[in-house]
Enzyme design. Structure first.
Site, PDB file in Angstrom:
ATOM      1  N   SER A   1      42.973   0.774   2.162  1.00 12.48           N
ATOM      2  CA  SER A   1      43.939   1.395   1.253  1.00 12.48           C
ATOM      3  C   SER A   1      44.584   0.382   0.312  1.00 12.48           C
ATOM      4  CB  SER A   1      45.057   2.070   2.051  1.00 12.48           C
ATOM      5  OG  SER A   1      46.051   2.572   1.191  1.00 12.48           O
TER       6      SER A   1
ATOM      7  N   THR B   1      42.359   7.985   1.789  1.00 12.76           N
ATOM      8  CA  THR B   1      41.806   6.798   2.466  1.00 12.76           C
ATOM      9  C   THR B   1      42.429   6.652   3.851  1.00 12.76           C
ATOM     10  OG1 THR B   1      41.465   5.657   0.373  1.00 12.76           O
ATOM     11  CG2 THR B   1      41.542   4.277   2.343  1.00 12.76           C
TER      12      THR B   1
ATOM     13  N   TYR C   1      51.397   7.007   0.498  1.00 15.84           N
ATOM     14  CA  TYR C   1      51.066   5.862   1.351  1.00 15.84           C
ATOM     15  C   TYR C   1      51.766   5.986   2.706  1.00 15.84           C
ATOM     16  CZ  TYR C   1      50.409   0.930   2.704  1.00 15.84           C
ATOM     17  OH  TYR C   1      50.073  -0.227   3.349  1.00 15.84           O
TER      18      TYR C   1
ATOM     19  N   TYR D   1      43.476  10.627  19.335  1.00 18.17           N
ATOM     20  CA  TYR D   1      42.118  10.242  19.772  1.00 18.17           C
ATOM     21  C   TYR D   1      42.165   9.443  21.070  1.00 18.17           C
ATOM     22  CZ  TYR D   1      39.052  11.789  15.992  1.00 18.17           C
ATOM     23  OH  TYR D   1      38.303  12.549  15.136  1.00 18.17           O
TER      24      TYR D   1
ATOM     25  N   LYS E   1      49.839   6.740   6.271  1.00 17.90           N
ATOM     26  CA  LYS E   1      49.812   5.705   7.319  1.00 17.90           C
ATOM     27  C   LYS E   1      50.432   6.251   8.604  1.00 17.90           C
ATOM     28  CE  LYS E   1      47.948   1.879   5.599  1.00 17.90           C
ATOM     29  NZ  LYS E   1      46.642   1.409   6.121  1.00 17.90           N
TER      30      LYS E   1
ATOM     31  N   THR F   1      53.157  -9.174   3.004  1.00 17.79           N
ATOM     32  CA  THR F   1      52.260 -10.324   3.143  1.00 17.79           C
ATOM     33  C   THR F   1      51.902 -10.824   1.742  1.00 17.79           C
ATOM     34  OG1 THR F   1      51.354  -9.320   5.141  1.00 17.79           O
ATOM     35  CG2 THR F   1      50.064 -11.078   4.145  1.00 17.79           C
TER      36      THR F   1
END
Ligand code: UDP
Length: 244
Positions: free
Chosen positions: A3, A20, A73, A87, A77, A103
């Site tokens: 992403s 994405t 976004y 899952y 996320k 970052t």
């Protein structure tokens, strides 16, 4: 990881980003399930939104505006984490999640739009640094090699200490954006000044990771200070600006 992660892209690539992180994560989880593989989910500090808990620890559930400009976004996320948990529980998979805080480092796109590439590019060109709002908002910047080491630590840890878990990764050296201009103007040889622009909607006011979980459970902590990391980043941007 596929992403885009710059807030500028949250509007221009909103649908692509939302898909994405949702469909892309579903495909990765299905693929891992087929091959009995371990999964590493790259989540984000954005799941905490405009946090009203500070610093942010993994137990904080966040304060995201579901209809705001950052929602494609942030919410995708958040969904990717929720899907991973589903899952993991339903199919008993080994899934680990990192919430990655700001970052920076070499190989960022100078036109990325985030604050470190913007300020470094502006300083190297002798243009004014553009502070959004009054610059009192804070962030905590992690140098890329520290991030990579953190990712490896989580991805490689034995299942007993990491499977099914979520860890913040980031640097705890918190700084206001106004203070960041001082640091940049100090490490780059430049005549640049500072200009103030309007603050984007929903721009988080404060951000600093609580990294006590990853430090105590997996023995990781960052080692590169902001000043050192910036000095290692500058030559890359100098080169890019010469090439362009
Ligand atoms: N920012 C700024 N000038 C810029 C780019 C960003 O003042 O040219 C501010 C932005 O408003 C935010 C902080 O710097 O408060 C970090 O922004 P960035 O886009 O790097 O990432 P974010 O942490 O918001 O996702």
């Amino acid at each position: 990881m596929a992403s885009r992660a710059s807030p500028e892209d949250f509007t221009s690539h909103s649908v692509e980003i939302a898909l994405t992180n949702s469909q892309g994560t579903k495909r990765a989880l299905e693929c891992a399930r087929d091959h009995d593989a371990r999964v590493f989910i790259a989540s984000t500090s954005e799941v905490y939104g405009n946090a009203n808990e500070h610093p942010q620890s993994e137990t904080y559930n966040g304060n995201v505006n579901i209809r705001g400009p950052r929602a494609p976004y942030d919410e995708s996320k958040r969904f990717s984490e929720a899907l991973a948990v589903a899952y993991e529980r339903k199919y008993e998979m080994d899934i680990r999640t990192a919430r990655i805080f700001n970052t920076y480092g070499p190989r960022m796109d100078p036109n990325d739009g985030r604050v470190v590439p913007n300020f470094l590019t502006q300083a190297l060109r002798g243009e004014d640094l553009t502070v959004y709002g009054d610059g009192s908002q804070t962030r905590s910047f992690c140098y890329v090699s520290d991030l990579v080491a953190g990712i490896r630590t989580i991805a490689d840890a034995p299942a007993e200490v990491a499977a099914g878990d979520v860890f913040n990764i980031g640097n705890t050296e918190e700084i206001s954006i106004r203070e960041l201009t001082d640091v940049i103007l100090n490490v780059v040889d430049t005549d640049s000044g500072v200009t103030y622009k309007s603050l984007p909607q929903d721009d988080p006011e404060v951000r600093r990771p609580d990294i006590s979980k990853i430090t105590s459970q997996l023995d990781w902590k960052p080692s590169i200070s902001l000043r050192t990391g910036l000095k290692r980043t500058i030559p890359y941007f100098e080169q890019r600006l010469t090439d362009d």
